[in-house]
Design an enzyme around this catalytic site. Sequence first.
Site, PDB file in Angstrom:
ATOM      1  CE1 TYR A 125      30.747  36.954  25.281  1.00  0.00           C
ATOM      2  CE2 TYR A 125      30.162  38.993  24.692  1.00  0.00           C
ATOM      3  CZ  TYR A 125      30.959  38.204  24.542  1.00  0.00           C
ATOM      4  OH  TYR A 125      32.419  38.497  24.069  1.00  0.00           O
ATOM      5  CD  GLN A 131      39.792  43.335  19.970  1.00  0.00           C
ATOM      6  OE1 GLN A 131      39.135  43.222  19.283  1.00  0.00           O
ATOM      7  NE2 GLN A 131      40.100  42.871  21.067  1.00  0.00           N
ATOM      8  CB  THR A 180      43.255  42.307  23.023  1.00  0.00           C
ATOM      9  OG1 THR A 180      42.160  43.295  22.761  1.00  0.00           O
ATOM     10  CG2 THR A 180      42.923  41.444  24.278  1.00  0.00           C
ATOM     11  CE  LYS A 215      40.411  46.465  26.194  1.00  0.00           C
ATOM     12  NZ  LYS A 215      40.216  45.024  26.805  1.00  0.00           N
ATOM     13  CG  HIS A 237      39.623  40.663  28.723  1.00  0.00           C
ATOM     14  ND1 HIS A 237      40.309  40.658  27.892  1.00  0.00           N
ATOM     15  CD2 HIS A 237      38.163  40.215  28.344  1.00  0.00           C
ATOM     16  CE1 HIS A 237      39.743  40.482  26.685  1.00  0.00           C
ATOM     17  NE2 HIS A 237      38.360  39.999  27.087  1.00  0.00           N
ATOM     18  CG  ASP A 242      39.537  47.894  30.473  1.00  0.00           C
ATOM     19  OD1 ASP A 242      40.270  47.339  31.262  1.00  0.00           O
ATOM     20  OD2 ASP A 242      39.432  47.440  29.208  1.00  0.00           O
ATOM     21  N   GLY A 286      35.394  48.507  35.178  1.00  0.00           N
ATOM     22  CA  GLY A 286      34.252  48.696  36.289  1.00  0.00           C
ATOM     23  C   GLY A 286      33.715  50.103  36.238  1.00  0.00           C
ATOM     24  NE  ARG A 331      30.605  43.001  32.750  1.00  0.00           N
ATOM     25  CZ  ARG A 331      31.810  42.794  32.992  1.00  0.00           C
ATOM     26  NH1 ARG A 331      32.856  43.717  33.400  1.00  0.00           N
ATOM     27  NH2 ARG A 331      32.298  41.361  32.953  1.00  0.00           N
TER      28      ARG A 331
END
Length: 393
Positions: free
Chosen positions: A35, A138, A166, A264, A288, A319, A321, A343
């Site tokens: 996920y 958010q 978002t 966002k 995303h 955002d 990576g 992440r």
Amino acid sequence: MKRRLYAGADVQRAQSIEELRAMARKRVPNFCFEYVEGGAEEEISLRHNREVFTRIGFLPRTLVDVSVRRQGRRLFGQDIASPFLIGPTGFSGLLAREGDVAMASAAASAGVPFVLTNVSTTSLEEVVRRSGAQVWQQVYLYRDRAFVASVAQRAQAAGIGVLALTTDSAVYGKREWDVRNFSSPRRLDWRNKLDVLRHPRWLIDILYPHGFPRFANLGDLLPPDQTSVRGAAAAILGQSLSAALDWADVQWLRGIWPGKLVLKGVMQVEDAQRAVALGVDGIVLSNHGGRQLDGALSTMDVLPEVVAAVKGQLTVMLDGGFRRGADIVKAIALGADAVLLGRATTYGLAAGGQAGATRALEILRSEVDRVLALLACPDIDQLDASYLRRLQA
């Protein structure tokens, strides 16, 4: 001796976000890791989000006194200790017990903001009270506008000053590797059930004694039998999110929310300019995390043109990576005000709860500091594109 990453349980031994990722993969069941890890369809955007940083090189200066270095920034009138914050990441309660509180507490200890997902497993009031963090909230534009208004009211009453809408999830991206873990909605296939049994630490941490965590901020939005985080994403997006979201909804939210409003999911200059016209306070350039539209450009591809169009008119963040302090420094040099982590800190949480998330932030802070020193740039506010060169493809 062959090189290999540490994959034990001591997060303090992790030297990089990639090492925390290896630890996370070992600690949590496959369906949880997938996920976090996966992207949409062929994962083209997921890969490009990382590859884009290899196409930008540093051009350091020399003979500059860097004995004292500063990486703090100022966002919406508040000082933050580093040029990053933790972005909204759903289902943290499946990675560590009370994962949202753990992540917010890690952010508080690092002196950076934390954006609480609307699908948290701890109420926004509890997260604010227990973490002591600078919390942003958010929101999604659900079909039930009264529910959205109630979230805004609760956030204001809790002392939250920033609402982050978002905008890129009108429909659910096709994350094929995630779906393959389930034989039917909310039901793991037999291989994943066996895999869960091979993770006793996770079972004790997450499921004992009350079973799967439940969403704490969704109220009556979901049917009573679909409030568990187990496979509920389809229910949230399929039954509750509005595919009719447009700029009129942003104007409506601006009208009921007295604090700072951030959008966002912006990727185009025209959308950034429209946000300015509607009185939006900030934008987050975002694809995303490569989890929605596969083939979408990286935010680093579009950052310079967006900055050129709206810099000084609203706060520009992004955002996608970010795994190294060097990545963050490149974004700031191209004009971003701050970077949202996804992440990177989630790997830390999955690897070791609050301690793991804290370690992720420590790693990134130390890397930003080291890059500034080696660029001969003692103050992050002095960064600009002269420290960078685009490399030939």
